[in-house]
Design an enzyme around this catalytic site. Sequence first.
Site, PDB file in Angstrom:
ATOM      1  N   ARG A  74     118.632  29.225  80.065  1.00 49.10           N
ATOM      2  CA  ARG A  74     119.436  29.654  81.210  1.00 49.10           C
ATOM      3  C   ARG A  74     118.885  30.899  81.896  1.00 49.10           C
ATOM      4  O   ARG A  74     118.353  31.789  81.240  1.00 49.10           O
ATOM      5  CB  ARG A  74     120.876  29.924  80.749  1.00 49.10           C
ATOM      6  CG  ARG A  74     121.595  28.684  80.251  1.00 49.10           C
ATOM      7  CD  ARG A  74     122.944  29.003  79.628  1.00 49.10           C
ATOM      8  NE  ARG A  74     123.659  27.774  79.278  1.00 49.10           N
ATOM      9  CZ  ARG A  74     123.520  27.131  78.124  1.00 49.10           C
ATOM     10  NH1 ARG A  74     122.708  27.608  77.190  1.00 49.10           N
ATOM     11  NH2 ARG A  74     124.189  26.018  77.892  1.00 49.10           N
ATOM     12  N   HIS A  84     117.361  24.981  82.376  1.00 50.86           N
ATOM     13  CA  HIS A  84     116.189  24.137  82.133  1.00 50.86           C
ATOM     14  C   HIS A  84     115.406  23.822  83.413  1.00 50.86           C
ATOM     15  O   HIS A  84     114.946  22.699  83.622  1.00 50.86           O
ATOM     16  CB  HIS A  84     116.589  22.840  81.434  1.00 50.86           C
ATOM     17  CG  HIS A  84     117.097  23.030  80.040  1.00 50.86           C
ATOM     18  ND1 HIS A  84     116.695  24.086  79.235  1.00 50.86           N
ATOM     19  CD2 HIS A  84     117.973  22.298  79.291  1.00 50.86           C
ATOM     20  CE1 HIS A  84     117.297  23.985  78.053  1.00 50.86           C
ATOM     21  NE2 HIS A  84     118.088  22.928  78.062  1.00 50.86           N
ATOM     22  N   HIS A 110     112.491  19.565  73.777  1.00 50.63           N
ATOM     23  CA  HIS A 110     113.944  19.498  73.589  1.00 50.63           C
ATOM     24  C   HIS A 110     114.338  18.255  72.782  1.00 50.63           C
ATOM     25  O   HIS A 110     115.309  17.566  73.108  1.00 50.63           O
ATOM     26  CB  HIS A 110     114.641  19.484  74.955  1.00 50.63           C
ATOM     27  CG  HIS A 110     116.064  19.958  74.923  1.00 50.63           C
ATOM     28  ND1 HIS A 110     117.090  19.186  74.424  1.00 50.63           N
ATOM     29  CD2 HIS A 110     116.633  21.116  75.337  1.00 50.63           C
ATOM     30  CE1 HIS A 110     118.232  19.848  74.549  1.00 50.63           C
ATOM     31  NE2 HIS A 110     117.978  21.022  75.088  1.00 50.63           N
ATOM     32  N   ASP A 165     124.507  27.573  69.968  1.00 49.49           N
ATOM     33  CA  ASP A 165     123.644  27.415  71.140  1.00 49.49           C
ATOM     34  C   ASP A 165     123.039  28.801  71.387  1.00 49.49           C
ATOM     35  O   ASP A 165     123.273  29.425  72.416  1.00 49.49           O
ATOM     36  CB  ASP A 165     124.441  26.925  72.348  1.00 49.49           C
ATOM     37  CG  ASP A 165     123.563  26.377  73.473  1.00 49.49           C
ATOM     38  OD1 ASP A 165     122.328  26.523  73.388  1.00 49.49           O
ATOM     39  OD2 ASP A 165     124.119  25.816  74.446  1.00 49.49           O
ATOM     40  N   GLU A 208     114.655  24.658  69.528  1.00 50.57           N
ATOM     41  CA  GLU A 208     113.810  24.833  70.709  1.00 50.57           C
ATOM     42  C   GLU A 208     113.005  26.130  70.577  1.00 50.57           C
ATOM     43  O   GLU A 208     113.573  27.218  70.557  1.00 50.57           O
ATOM     44  CB  GLU A 208     114.686  24.881  71.965  1.00 50.57           C
ATOM     45  CG  GLU A 208     115.579  23.669  72.156  1.00 50.57           C
ATOM     46  CD  GLU A 208     116.703  23.961  73.137  1.00 50.57           C
ATOM     47  OE1 GLU A 208     116.417  24.417  74.261  1.00 50.57           O
ATOM     48  OE2 GLU A 208     117.876  23.752  72.755  1.00 50.57           O
TER      49      GLU A 208
END
Length: 352
Positions: free
Chosen positions: A86, A111, A182, A254, A316
Site C-alpha cells: 500500500r 499493488h 504474491h 497483514d 511476500e
Amino acid sequence: MANYRLPDPKNFEHTIDGKNTHLITLTNRRGMQIALTDYGARLVSALVPDKQGDLTDVVLGFDSIHGYLNAQEKYHGTSVGRFCNRIANGRFTLDGQQYTLEQNNGENCLHGGSGGFHNRVWDRQVSFNKKVDFYYVSSDGEEGFPGELKTNISYELTNDNEIIIQFRAKTDKTTIINLTNHAYFNLNGEGNGDILNHILHIPAVEFLPINAKQIPIGDVLPVQSTPFDFTTPKKIVEGIGHEDEQLKYANGFDHTFVNTQPLSQPAASAFSEQSGIKLDVFTSEPGIHLYTGNFLTNDQGKGGQHYLRHGGFCLETQHYPDSPNHADFPSVVLHPGEVFESQTIYTFSLMK
C-alpha cells in the site's frame, strides 16, 4: 487427499490486449512440477511430494486464464508491481514533485493500481525447460509512476525442489519500485481447508504496526509478548486468535516483519503436519509480509474447492509498505543507470 495435476495448457491460450497468453510447465528430476503463466508473470501451481509420496498442489489458483480474469482475488500467484503493498492516499513525493496514483484500496493505492503488473501480459523466454524469464516494459506515467521501467522476473525450478525468483529492473527516470511474488500457499493442498493449523516460524524480532487504514504508522515494534511473535514456531491460529487491535485493523495478519536474515537463512518457514510439507522462504529483501488470506472471497479454485477466508497464506518478500512516505524506511528509489535486483527462494522439503 485430492488427485492433483497441472492445469491443461490449452485452457491458458487466450488473447488479452492483443497479446497471447500461455501456460508454461517445468519439472525437475525429483518429480516436482510447477506451472507459470505470462499473464501477470504468475505462479499457477506447485506440485510437491507429500509424506505419502503423492504430488500435492500447494499454490492456490485457477484451471484456466478465464479463472484469473474473472476472479474476485486478482493477485493469486502474481508478480506485483510497480509498487507492491500500500501507498497511503495514493500519493508520494519524489525529487520535489508529487505523484498521484489510483486509490483502489479505500484511500490507498494497492499493488500498483488496478492496471499494475498483475494485469499485464509479459513476454517470455524458456531456457532448457528449467527456467522461465518474463519481461515487461512499463511506460513512463503508467498507473501514475514516473519513468519507463524495464523489468525482468525469472523463475527457476532446481533439482533441490527450490523455486528461485530473480527480480531485475532499470529505469530511464528516477522512480520508485517494490516487487514481490504474491503466491497463496496451503501446504495441506490447495482448496483443502484453511491454513490456521500450519506451524509458522518467522525469526524477525520486530514488525511494523499499522493504523486503521492498514498503513504503517512509522514505528518498528518488538514482537515479544505480542501475537506477532513467531520466533518460536507456533500454529497460525495461536497468533490470529488473540484480541489485538493490530489484528482487528487487518482482519487477521497483514503485516510486515523486519527481515535481518542473510539470503542463506530462511526469513520465514511454514509446515503442515497433515502433509508433512515444509516451505522455507529465503530473500534479499528487508521485509517479509505475512498475509493470512483474510479477504479470500469464495473463488472456486483448481480442484473445484472454494477458497474461503484463511484458505491460503502469503509470505511476500518486499520493502516496507508506504516506503515513499517514510524517509527512515529502507529506500525504494531507483535512479537511471542503477539496476534493481532482488532474489526470493521458495524451498520445499519433507519433515517427519
